[in-house]
Scaffold this motif. Sequence first.
Motif, short mmCIF file in Angstrom:
data_model
loop_
_atom_site.label_atom_id
_atom_site.label_comp_id
_atom_site.label_asym_id
_atom_site.label_seq_id
_atom_site.Cartn_x
_atom_site.Cartn_y
_atom_site.Cartn_z
N GLU A 90 0.83 -1.21 0.00
CA GLU A 90 0.00 0.00 0.00
C GLU A 90 0.87 1.26 0.00
O GLU A 90 0.64 2.20 -0.77
N GLU A 91 1.90 1.23 0.85
CA GLU A 91 2.81 2.39 0.99
C GLU A 91 3.51 2.68 -0.35
O GLU A 91 3.56 3.83 -0.81
N LEU A 92 4.04 1.62 -0.98
CA LEU A 92 4.76 1.79 -2.25
C LEU A 92 3.83 2.23 -3.37
O LEU A 92 4.18 3.10 -4.17
N ARG A 136 13.32 -2.55 1.09
CA ARG A 136 14.16 -1.47 1.63
C ARG A 136 15.64 -1.80 1.42
O ARG A 136 16.38 -2.02 2.38
N PRO A 137 16.08 -1.84 0.16
CA PRO A 137 17.46 -2.21 -0.11
C PRO A 137 18.46 -1.15 0.34
O PRO A 137 18.09 0.02 0.49
N LYS A 138 19.70 -1.59 0.52
CA LYS A 138 20.75 -0.63 0.92
C LYS A 138 21.15 0.20 -0.30
O LYS A 138 21.55 1.34 -0.18
N VAL A 162 11.28 9.78 -4.62
CA VAL A 162 11.64 8.50 -3.99
C VAL A 162 12.96 8.64 -3.26
O VAL A 162 13.13 8.22 -2.12
N ARG A 163 13.87 9.30 -3.93
CA ARG A 163 15.20 9.48 -3.36
C ARG A 163 15.13 10.30 -2.07
O ARG A 163 15.78 9.97 -1.06
N GLN A 164 14.31 11.37 -2.07
CA GLN A 164 14.17 12.22 -0.88
C GLN A 164 13.57 11.44 0.27
O GLN A 164 13.97 11.59 1.41
N GLN A 165 12.61 10.59 -0.06
CA GLN A 165 11.89 9.87 1.01
C GLN A 165 12.68 8.68 1.53
O GLN A 165 12.58 8.34 2.69
N THR A 166 13.42 7.99 0.65
CA THR A 166 14.07 6.74 1.08
C THR A 166 15.54 6.94 1.44
O THR A 166 16.08 6.16 2.22
N ARG A 167 16.18 7.94 0.86
CA ARG A 167 17.61 8.20 1.06
C ARG A 167 18.46 6.98 0.72
O ARG A 167 19.52 6.75 1.29
#
Lengths: 305, 217
Positions: B112-114, B148-150, B176-181
């Motif tokens: 759902e989140e993705l 949630r990959p590294k 995506v980049r801002q949210q997941t870093r």
Amino acid sequence: MNNDESIKGTFDAPKGPSLKQSDVGNIVLSNRVFYTCMATIGGVYIFLILAMLLADAWYVAEKTMDAASDSADPWKAMLNDNPVFVALSDPKIRYSIWLSLISCTLSAILSVIVAVPIGYLLARHQFPGKRLLDAVLDIPIVLPPLVVGLSLLILFQFPPFSFIARDVVYQIPAVILAQFSVACAFAVRTMKSTFDHIDPRCEQVAIALGSSRSQAFGMVVLPEATHGIITAFTLAWARSLGEFGPLLIFAGATRMKTEVLSTTVFLEMNVGDIEAAVSVSLIMVVAAMTVLVITRIWGSREALL
Amino acid sequence: MISLDNICIQTGDFCLQDVSFSIPESAYAVLMGKTGSGKTTILECIIGLRPVSSGTILIGGKDVTRLNPALRGIGYVPQDGALFSRMTVRDHLAYALTIRRASRKEIADRVEELATLLGITHLLHRTPPGLSGGESQRVSLGRALSFRPKVLCLDEPLSALDRETREQMCELLGNVRQQTRVTTIQVTHNPEETQMLADCVYRLEDGKVMLEKTSSQ
């Protein structure tokens, strides 16, 4: 039509050499001749297939009409005395129908079970002796059928096969083994081609996502290969149904024991009962067509899912 | 975060010698170069899909040079998306978590989140044959991010898209980049994508990787 228009369109092109009007006419004519030749050659073969089947059906219909004309009750005679009904009411032929259905299904299942891993390994991996293995897998296809049967018979003279020879040779397992020996080679070819056409990138992504090889195979590759598996099963089943040479040598043609439909045709021909032989042939045609249609419908439905 | 030290790659006649570069944690790195220069080959070595002849690959300080790709913890988005044609979009987003034996609730929440993050909630029941190019790449990105990959590896993910869709996807990748870093390495030859997304740009030329620019420059 569109091609012709596009060819004509090149006349207005400002640059480069253009085609003359006569060349355009030649190309149009040449295209018609090309497709006529292709359709004629293909049509001759399709006509041959349909003519053979129609000849069988006509022969049975003719015999049915003869029986009806000699009888006081023609409708009843057409139903009861037609060669197909007579063949179906014969317990020996009923036995051979059941044995054919069971043995063909078992050998097709075994063929798919063996063909999937072999086809996968051949399509996905490079290993020493791969070309030799590829050639070995074609041996059952190119070998004369009688030689396959004879080779199986000789094989069961030697240990460890000789220990179970009494329970296999000239018994029902011999029927399945003989059918499997040839049908599996066709299933392997189909599965290799199937895996060749599946993008290996999907499997690589699944592995990068954390799957083991077996998980990637089971969850990603196999579902993608469903259509190929159905085709391999159909091919192996149909091939098994038509197998005769290896069966005759390795399983024998004993009535109510190792008799399948192909051997029934042979036995009926041997005793001069052509009507029964043709009737059994028609039953085989109907059985093969039924399996073909069912698997095609199932396969196309799977492809849509 | 990602460090390649003197990597040598030999594939048939193609050869890359002494490739060395490193990408800091949470950076968005772009690897540029001409077609056929070996960008995808380097990416595949980092993911573990292609073996290296010599050298070391470190991810988060850990030597992963000979580690099975399944154990490297890298999300991978290939050029064509490589979606699994028999699975629904929901199954794609759940795939990595399913094989990690996550609980049903955990999987459902993550899907759902993705789906919300990537704007594909309305596609969850669909299968890949019914998706457009942009939608396919969103699903492929979601599948790669699901566990949630590294590290996230993107192999020319936008090259097959039209201009408008590419711009939307660039914006999405930025979000995506801002949210997941997540530390990201993207292979591309498109300067616009590089301009919009990259913290640091590496150029592969004549078998050597050079740092061309960082965001501070």
